[in-house]
Design an enzyme around this catalytic site. Structure first.
Site, short mmCIF file in Angstrom:
data_model
loop_
_atom_site.label_atom_id
_atom_site.label_comp_id
_atom_site.label_asym_id
_atom_site.label_seq_id
_atom_site.Cartn_x
_atom_site.Cartn_y
_atom_site.Cartn_z
N HIS A 73 -4.80 -54.58 71.24
CA HIS A 73 -5.44 -55.82 70.79
C HIS A 73 -5.71 -55.80 69.28
O HIS A 73 -6.75 -56.28 68.81
CB HIS A 73 -6.76 -56.07 71.52
N ASN A 146 -9.23 -61.10 79.57
CA ASN A 146 -7.89 -61.49 79.15
C ASN A 146 -7.60 -62.90 79.63
O ASN A 146 -8.36 -63.47 80.41
CB ASN A 146 -6.85 -60.54 79.77
N HIS A 337 -17.52 -54.13 74.29
CA HIS A 337 -17.55 -52.99 75.22
C HIS A 337 -17.98 -53.48 76.60
O HIS A 337 -19.03 -54.13 76.72
CB HIS A 337 -18.55 -51.95 74.67
#
Ligand code: HEM
Length: 704
Positions: A73, A146, A337
């Site tokens: 990414h 995603n 995270h």
């Protein structure tokens, strides 16, 4: 508009803002500088002196400006915004930011591609990251998702293998940001659990028209926990208000050259214009007692819960309304995270999620240079931070007092521990028994049924694009056994799919289906069923030359802008063109600086002289022909119809003499030059643009 509290996050960044025009130039330590162009030398032609502290500081800082890009990414674009729930979700979660519409939470979102480097193109075939940081009053909550609802692997221990396989090959670092190469297909063809995700990757979902027009998914099954401690499984879905729309493959490849920043620019410009991207957050909720009622395992991240089985419940809306001020400081340094959770949101034992909970902090420690990156403005929570963490590189806080340990009596025991009632995070009390074992559960072993569901749910044109994508990608693979193995895998998904791909590759198609197609569908999976009811923010090219009908251009501009679209007049040169009526028409851009792939629709107004010029202009003809090839809406008015006629677009019926409006294959035309025809054509044109693309044109087979 965001509340003051929500805005607080963005204002909180202000003290650390630096402006280059805010005073005279200084060294890093504040000494004013009189010359920054010439180093300090012995004589005008002599060597540079070591004592030139300004030179050394300036160049040394420059030498250290780069940090490692994200291991995956790496390329992305970010934006600030706010999230507001529709109603209280207290029944399911105690998360404060989901307790009702009075809670407005600031967010930062980063959209990304996965495989490419920081400088790679936006429109490559790839998964898109959709990571959201909610700056809640109880601490930061990160939903790191995603634009596909499933993943390539079931266990995080395989992630390094997967990423090594998809990244450029290690000997020559080719190809950049592509899955169309041997190592990717070698890995996935040996790894049947990836088949479902690879099918998504071969679909149009992997080439979104815009970050504003793609879905987002949390992928894993997470857990909501309410104030009574009751858990509920939850899947998260972001749904774009503008619908889910994609480019076509050939177009995506051309855009990668014409405008490698296509998606990044689109996001940035939309926010600058005030066309704030909006996404609805929806959840699928599954009571804990229903954990085993599905024909797949809820912990398996290669599976969806079909929306027809557990409907989506919309819970709130996110509006992205502010661009970052500095790409590096904010978009590059943001650290998401999965383990950044708040009370009321917890994990499940999904082995991919469990591994992610380790990986993000670990990688950020090296990417952002050690501990304390949570103090960077974009990562700083709005919740107060009080802990015993001390020191480390880049420490920004001046901790006062003598104690940095617990328990202590010197500081009265501070910071004190909170109870759950006072907002402390308490892990969900799940009973877990077992033996240590390196093994995958049998319930994770069905790799094909949901891939078949996805395939069955596609519209015909989506299936054609998928087959073409497999042919393209596998056609780039040099090892024949990898192609054959992939076809064999596809035969487990659907025999017709495997046969069509095999035929395109020159591989012998499988004689028999490997299994029976269950025939089930999930209509929500098809982009054909996405909302197609608006032309908002769609770019429309109006082609013009000297002699164009200013009246028709005016109608086009007014009506399309009125619907929220962005019409632009493109001509052989910048400046202005003469109009048929004797005045001038301002030109927004010279045709040569743009391309039809950068527009959602193309239109040719009348004016005999203009139409004659455009009809003889190779670039103008290319704009129209390419837009037609890519399934885009087209319109022609008056003499402009002759430009389209001159291209002999395959199978297309155009308006004849007499002015009647004709619509065929997503193209609307009228030879009439009057206001009434113009209004009618533009209304039909808007309708066609809202439908995004028009498949089934004779030229389609060449676009996918
Ligand atoms: C459902 C599966 C996954 C999803 C949806 C996902 C999503 C993402 C997203 C959106 C980012 C970009 C974050 C940003 O914009 O800064 C990212 C980065 C990353 N992901 Fe994942 N990922 C998945 C699986 C994994 C796994 C299994 C691992 C490791 C075991 C992993 C490791 C990483 C790492 C190391 C980064 C870079 C983070 C950084 O440098 O800040 N991901 N992932």
């Amino acid at each position: 508009m965001p509340t003051d509290e929500a805005r607080g996050k963005q204002e909180q960044l202000d003290p650390s803002r630096a402006r280059p025009d805010d005073g005279p130039l200084t060294t890093n330590f504040g000494t004013r500088v009189d010359d920054t162009d010439n180093s300090l030398k012995v004589g005008e032609r002599g060597p540079t002196l070591l004592e030139d502290f300004h030179f050394r500081e300036k160049v040394t800082h420059f030498d250290h400006e780069r940090i490692p890009e994200r291991v995956v990414h790496a390329r992305g674009a970010g934006a600030y915004g706010v999230f507001r729930p529709y109603e209280s979700l207290a029944e399911y979660t105690k998360a404060d930011f989901l307790q009702g519409p009075d809670r407005e939470t600031p967010v930062f979102v980063r959209f990304s591609t996965v495989a490419g480097s920081r400088g790679s193109a936006d429109t490559v075939r790839d998964v898109r990251g959709f990571a959201t940081k909610f700056y809640t009053r109880e601490g930061n909550y990160d939903l790191v998702g995603n634009n596909f609802p499933v993943f390539f692997i079931q266990d995080a221990i395989k992630f390094p293998d997967f990423v090594h396989a998809v990244k450029p090959e290690p000997d020559n670092e080719i190809p950049q940001a592509q899955s169309a190469h041997d190592t990717f297909w070698d890995f996935v063809s040996l790894q049947p659990e990836s088949m479902h995700m690879v099918l998504w990757l071969m679909s149009d979902r992997s080439i979104p028209r815009s970050y504003r027009m793609m879905q987002g998914f949390g992928v894993h099954t997470f857990r909501f926990v309410n104030a009574e401690g009751r858990g509920t499984f939850v899947k998260f879905h972001w749904r774009p208000v503008l619908g889910t729309h994609s480019l076509v493959w050939e177009e995506a490849q051309v855009v990668a050259g014409k405008d490698p920043d296509y998606n990044r620019r689109d996001l940035w410009e939309a926010i600058e214009r005030g066309d704030y991207p909006e996404f609805e957050l929806a959840v699928q909720l599954v009571p804990e007692e229903d954990e085993f009622r599905f024909d797949f395992d809820l912990l398996d991240p290669t599976k969806i819960i079909p929306e027809e089985t557990v409907p989506l419940r919309p819970i709130g809306r996110m509006v992205l309304d502010k661009n970052p001020d500095n790409f590096f400081a904010e978009t590059e340094q943001v650290a998401f995270h999965t383990a950044h959770v708040v009370p009321g949101i917890d994990f499940t034992n999904d082995p991919l999620l469990q591994g992610r909970n380790h990986s993000y902090l670990d990688t950020q420690l090296i990417r952002l240079g050690g501990p304390n990156f949570e103090q960077l403005p974009v990562n700083r929570p709005v919740a107060k931070v009080t802990n015993n963490q001390r020191d480390g590189y880049g420490q920004q806080r001046v901790h006062t007092g003598r104690t940095s340990y617990a328990p202590n009596s010197i500081s009265g025991g501070c910071p004190v521990l909170a109870s759950p009632d006072a907002g402390a995070y308490v892990h969900h009390q799940e009973r877990v028994d077992g033996v240590k074992i390196r093994k995958r559960s049998e319930s994770f072993s069905d790799h094909y049924r949901q891939a078949t569901l996805f395939w069955n749910s596609m519209a015909d044109w989506e299936k054609e694009h998928i087959v073409a994508a497999y042919r393209f990608e596998l056609g780039k693979v040099t090892h024949p056994e990898i192609r054959e193995r992939t076809v064999e895998r596809l035969n487990h998904i659907d025999h017709a799919l495997a046969t069509a791909v095999a035929e395109g590759l020159g591989v012998t198609p499988p004689a028999e289906p490997a299994g029976r197609n269950h025939g089930r569908t999930s209509p929500a999976l098809s982009q054909a069923n996405s909302p197609m009811d608006t032309i908002a923010t769609r770019r429309v090219a109006i082609l013009a030359a000297d002699g164009v009908s200013a009246d028709q251009v005016a109608v086009l501009r007014e009506k399309l802008s009125g619907g929220g679209a962005m019409p632009e007049v493109l001509a052989p040169h910048a400046g202005e063109v003469r109009s048929a009526e004797g005045g001038t028409v301002p030109v927004d851009r010279a045709m040569s600086t743009m391309a039809s792939v950068l527009y959602d629709a193309v239109c040719v107004p009348g004016g005999a002289e203009s139409a004659a010029t455009l009809g003889a202009d190779g670039l103008a003809r290319h704009y129209v022909a390419e837009a037609f090839k890519h399934g885009k809406a087209l319109a022609a008015l008056g003499e402009g119809v002759e430009v389209l006629r001159g291209l002999a677009l395959p199978g297309l019926r155009l308006a004849g003499a007499g002015g009647a409006v004709v619509e065929d294959q997503g193209v609307v035309s009228s030879t009439g030059g009057g206001a009434a025809e113009a209004e009618e054509v533009v209304a039909a044109f808007a309708d066609l643009i809202a439908r995004h693309r028009h498949w089934g044109r004779d030229s389609d087979s060449t676009v996918a």
